[in-house]
Design a protein around this motif. Structure first.
Motif, PDB file in Angstrom:
ATOM      1  N   LEU A  48      -8.376   2.279  19.177  1.00  0.00           N
ATOM      2  CA  LEU A  48      -7.829   3.321  18.307  1.00  0.00           C
ATOM      3  C   LEU A  48      -7.874   2.896  16.849  1.00  0.00           C
ATOM      4  N   ILE A  49      -7.411   1.688  16.584  1.00  0.00           N
ATOM      5  CA  ILE A  49      -7.386   1.215  15.192  1.00  0.00           C
ATOM      6  C   ILE A  49      -8.797   1.106  14.632  1.00  0.00           C
ATOM      7  N   LYS A  50      -9.711   0.583  15.423  1.00  0.00           N
ATOM      8  CA  LYS A  50     -11.093   0.465  14.968  1.00  0.00           C
ATOM      9  C   LYS A  50     -11.695   1.828  14.646  1.00  0.00           C
ATOM     10  N   SER A  51     -11.290   2.853  15.368  1.00  0.00           N
ATOM     11  CA  SER A  51     -11.869   4.192  15.195  1.00  0.00           C
ATOM     12  C   SER A  51     -11.509   4.821  13.857  1.00  0.00           C
ATOM     13  N   PHE A  52     -10.521   4.271  13.157  1.00  0.00           N
ATOM     14  CA  PHE A  52     -10.130   4.835  11.867  1.00  0.00           C
ATOM     15  C   PHE A  52     -11.128   4.496  10.762  1.00  0.00           C
ATOM     16  N   GLY A  53     -11.975   3.501  10.964  1.00  0.00           N
ATOM     17  CA  GLY A  53     -12.912   3.109   9.925  1.00  0.00           C
ATOM     18  C   GLY A  53     -13.732   4.259   9.360  1.00  0.00           C
ATOM     19  N   PRO A  54     -14.460   5.013  10.201  1.00  0.00           N
ATOM     20  CA  PRO A  54     -15.278   6.115   9.676  1.00  0.00           C
ATOM     21  C   PRO A  54     -14.462   7.215   8.998  1.00  0.00           C
ATOM     22  N   THR A  55     -13.317   7.594   9.562  1.00  0.00           N
ATOM     23  CA  THR A  55     -12.542   8.689   8.970  1.00  0.00           C
ATOM     24  C   THR A  55     -11.934   8.287   7.628  1.00  0.00           C
ATOM     25  N   VAL A  63       0.843  -1.192   0.000  1.00  0.00           N
ATOM     26  CA  VAL A  63       0.000   0.000   0.000  1.00  0.00           C
ATOM     27  C   VAL A  63       0.881   1.246   0.000  1.00  0.00           C
ATOM     28  N   SER A  64       0.481   2.231  -0.788  1.00  0.00           N
ATOM     29  CA  SER A  64       1.284   3.447  -0.938  1.00  0.00           C
ATOM     30  C   SER A  64       0.764   4.605  -0.122  1.00  0.00           C
ATOM     31  N   GLY A  65      -0.466   4.480   0.390  1.00  0.00           N
ATOM     32  CA  GLY A  65      -1.066   5.592   1.108  1.00  0.00           C
ATOM     33  C   GLY A  65      -1.850   6.510   0.199  1.00  0.00           C
ATOM     34  N   SER A  66      -2.081   6.078  -1.026  1.00  0.00           N
ATOM     35  CA  SER A  66      -2.890   6.868  -1.956  1.00  0.00           C
ATOM     36  C   SER A  66      -4.266   6.239  -2.094  1.00  0.00           C
ATOM     37  N   LEU A  67      -5.197   6.993  -2.648  1.00  0.00           N
ATOM     38  CA  LEU A  67      -6.555   6.493  -2.817  1.00  0.00           C
ATOM     39  C   LEU A  67      -6.628   5.306  -3.775  1.00  0.00           C
ATOM     40  N   ASN A  68      -5.604   5.120  -4.602  1.00  0.00           N
ATOM     41  CA  ASN A  68      -5.624   4.017  -5.558  1.00  0.00           C
ATOM     42  C   ASN A  68      -5.702   2.653  -4.883  1.00  0.00           C
ATOM     43  N   ASP A  69      -5.088   2.529  -3.713  1.00  0.00           N
ATOM     44  CA  ASP A  69      -5.140   1.244  -3.010  1.00  0.00           C
ATOM     45  C   ASP A  69      -5.879   1.363  -1.671  1.00  0.00           C
ATOM     46  N   ALA A  70      -6.751   2.353  -1.567  1.00  0.00           N
ATOM     47  CA  ALA A  70      -7.526   2.532  -0.334  1.00  0.00           C
ATOM     48  C   ALA A  70      -8.440   1.349  -0.063  1.00  0.00           C
ATOM     49  N   TRP A  71      -8.847   0.633  -1.112  1.00  0.00           N
ATOM     50  CA  TRP A  71      -9.730  -0.518  -0.918  1.00  0.00           C
ATOM     51  C   TRP A  71      -9.063  -1.578  -0.048  1.00  0.00           C
ATOM     52  N   LYS A  72      -7.738  -1.678  -0.130  1.00  0.00           N
ATOM     53  CA  LYS A  72      -7.023  -2.644   0.696  1.00  0.00           C
ATOM     54  C   LYS A  72      -7.132  -2.269   2.178  1.00  0.00           C
ATOM     55  N   VAL A  74     -12.253   8.599   1.629  1.00  0.00           N
ATOM     56  CA  VAL A  74     -12.370   7.877   0.358  1.00  0.00           C
ATOM     57  C   VAL A  74     -13.602   8.354  -0.404  1.00  0.00           C
ATOM     58  N   ALA A  75     -14.732   8.477   0.291  1.00  0.00           N
ATOM     59  CA  ALA A  75     -15.967   8.909  -0.356  1.00  0.00           C
ATOM     60  C   ALA A  75     -15.849  10.311  -0.940  1.00  0.00           C
ATOM     61  N   ALA A  76     -15.056  11.155  -0.249  1.00  0.00           N
ATOM     62  CA  ALA A  76     -14.880  12.536  -0.712  1.00  0.00           C
ATOM     63  C   ALA A  76     -13.762  12.672  -1.739  1.00  0.00           C
ATOM     64  N   HIS A  77     -13.066  11.566  -2.035  1.00  0.00           N
ATOM     65  CA  HIS A  77     -11.914  11.590  -2.949  1.00  0.00           C
ATOM     66  C   HIS A  77     -10.875  12.614  -2.494  1.00  0.00           C
ATOM     67  N   ASP A  78     -10.714  12.693  -1.177  1.00  0.00           N
ATOM     68  CA  ASP A  78      -9.782  13.662  -0.580  1.00  0.00           C
ATOM     69  C   ASP A  78      -8.440  12.968  -0.336  1.00  0.00           C
ATOM     70  N   GLU A  79      -7.539  13.126  -1.275  1.00  0.00           N
ATOM     71  CA  GLU A  79      -6.246  12.445  -1.222  1.00  0.00           C
ATOM     72  C   GLU A  79      -5.436  12.857   0.000  1.00  0.00           C
ATOM     73  N   THR A  80      -5.437  14.147   0.314  1.00  0.00           N
ATOM     74  CA  THR A  80      -4.643  14.638   1.449  1.00  0.00           C
ATOM     75  C   THR A  80      -5.161  14.087   2.772  1.00  0.00           C
ATOM     76  N   ALA A  81      -6.472  14.181   2.969  1.00  0.00           N
ATOM     77  CA  ALA A  81      -7.053  13.680   4.218  1.00  0.00           C
ATOM     78  C   ALA A  81      -6.848  12.171   4.341  1.00  0.00           C
ATOM     79  N   TYR A  82      -7.006  11.464   3.233  1.00  0.00           N
ATOM     80  CA  TYR A  82      -6.819  10.010   3.284  1.00  0.00           C
ATOM     81  C   TYR A  82      -5.382   9.662   3.657  1.00  0.00           C
ATOM     82  N   HIS A  83      -4.418  10.311   3.023  1.00  0.00           N
ATOM     83  CA  HIS A  83      -3.015   9.980   3.295  1.00  0.00           C
ATOM     84  C   HIS A  83      -2.664  10.261   4.751  1.00  0.00           C
ATOM     85  N   THR A  84      -3.190  11.352   5.291  1.00  0.00           N
ATOM     86  CA  THR A  84      -2.928  11.686   6.698  1.00  0.00           C
ATOM     87  C   THR A  84      -3.469  10.593   7.625  1.00  0.00           C
TER      88      THR A  84
END
Length: 288
Positions: free
Chosen positions: A138-145, A75-84, A150-160
Motif C-alpha cells: 500500500l505504501i509503495k503504491s503511493f509513489g505514482p499518485t 512536513v505540513s502536507g503542502s507542495l512546499n515540502d513534497a520533496w521530503k 506534484v508534477a501537476a502542482h495540484d495542492e488539493t490532490a497532493y494533500h489528500t
C-alpha cells in the motif's frame, strides 16, 4: 589503529574503544549514541536473544525515522515540502521494501521451519506477515499518485494523498513494532530450551547466503543499526564471520554507498533544503 567496528561507529557518530572479540559477546553498558528500540530485549545479553536484534533493530531504526519524517513539525502536507515525501517514497521503494520482503521471506522459508523442526510456533507469526506485506504494498503504491500530483502542482490532490500515506506509514509502524515485539517474546525462550548457539549460527549463515542478492543493501543496513545497539565490538565480531570477499566489498563499496545513497537519501527528508543531499555513485548500492 582502526578496526572495521570503529570505522562504522565513526560513520554513525558513535565513539567507543575498538576491540577484537568473539561472536558471542554480551552487550556493553550504554555508550554515547547507544540506542536499542526493542520493547522486549532492552537488556539482551545471551545468544538466543541477540540474534533477533540483527534484522529487527534495522527495521525499527528505519520506522523511527519514518515517523519523524511524517511528524507535523517536519512536513505540513503542502507542495512546499513534497520533496521530503518523495525522498521517503524513493527510499521505501528501493531499499526498505525489498529488505523487509527479504527478511520475511527467509523467516518463512528458513528460520520458522528450523524452529518448528523441534517445537511448535504460533501460526499468527507467519499470518501477520501477510498483513505486513499488504501494508508495504500500500505504501509503495503511493509513489505514482504523489508524483502525479506534484508534477501537476495540484495542492488539493497532493494533500489528500499525503494524508492517506501518512496514516498508512503510522499504521505500519504500530503493527510492525507489535509483530517484532511478539517474535522477541516467543523465540528466545524456544531457542534457549531447544537449540544451541552453534546451531543458531549455522542458520544465520544460511540466511545470509539466501539473501546474497540483497547483500549490497541488507548487510550495510543491519550493520548500521548494530553500531547503535551493539557498538563497534559487536559490529567487528559479526564482520569477522563473513567471507573475505564480502568483508572487502562491505568496507570498500557497500557500506559507504549505503550510508550516502540509501540512509543519506532517507535522512535528507528531515532536512531543510532539497539541496543538502546529493547521491554519489549508486552502482554499489542497488539490486541488480
Amino acid at each position: 589503529q582502526s578496526t572495521w567496528g570503529s570505522w562504522i561507529a565513526k560513520r554513525m557518530d558513535i565513539t567507543v574503544s575498538s576491540a577484537h572479540v568473539d561472536v558471542a559477546v554480551p552487550l556493553k553498558p550504554k555508550w554515547p549514541g547507544y540506542e536499542n528500540l526493542s520493547r522486549v530485549l532492552q537488556n539482551a545479553e545471551h545468544w538466543y536473544e541477540i540474534g533477533l536484534l540483527y534484522p529487527h533493530e534495522a527495521i525499527r531504526q528505519d520506522l523511527k525515522t519514518f515517523t519523524q519524517i511524517f511528524g507535523r513539525d517536519n512536513v505540513s502536507g503542502s507542495l512546499n515540502d513534497a520533496w521530503k515525501v518523495q525522498r521517503f517514497l524513493e527510499y521505501f521503494s528501493k531499499f526498505f521494501y525489498p529488505m523487509v520482503h527479504g527478511h520475511h521471506d527467509v523467516e518463512e522459508k528458513i528460520y520458522v521451519p528450523w524452529v518448528k523442526s523441534r517445537v511448535s510456533v504460533p501460526d499468527r507469526i507467519c499470518m501477520d506477515h501477510k498483513q505486513l506485506l499488504d501494508e508495504l504494498d500500500l505504501i509503495k503504491s503511493f509513489g505514482p499518485t504523489i508524483n502525479v500530483a506534484v508534477a501537476a502542482h495540484d495542492e488539493t490532490a497532493y494533500h489528500t494523498e499525503f494524508e492517506k500515506l501518512r496514516e498508512a506509514v503510522l499504521g505500519l509502524n504500530g503493527f510492525m513494532c507489535d509483530h517484532l515485539a511478539e517474535e522477541e517474546t516467543i523465540f528466545p525462550a524456544l531457542l534457549k530450551e531447544h537449540f544451541t548457539e552453534a546451531e543458531e549460527q549455522q542458520v544465520i549463515q544460511r540466511i545470509i547466503k539466501a539473501e546474497r542478492s540483497l547483500g549490497p543493501i541488507m548487510l550495510p543496513w543491519i550493520l548500521s543499526a548494530m553500531a547503535k545497539w551493539g557498538g563497534p565490538e559487536r559490529v567487528a565480531a559479526f564482520f569477522k564471520t563473513l567471507p573475505a570477499p564480502v568483508r572487502y566489498l562491505l568496507r570498500s563499496r557497500w557500506q559507504p554507498s549505503f550510508e550516502q545513497n540509501a540512509h543519506g537519501l532517507l535522512h535528507s527528508a528531515l532536512g531543510h533544503s532539497a539541496d543538502e543531499w546529493t547521491a554519489h555513485d549508486t552502482t554499489c548500492c542497488t539490486i541488480q
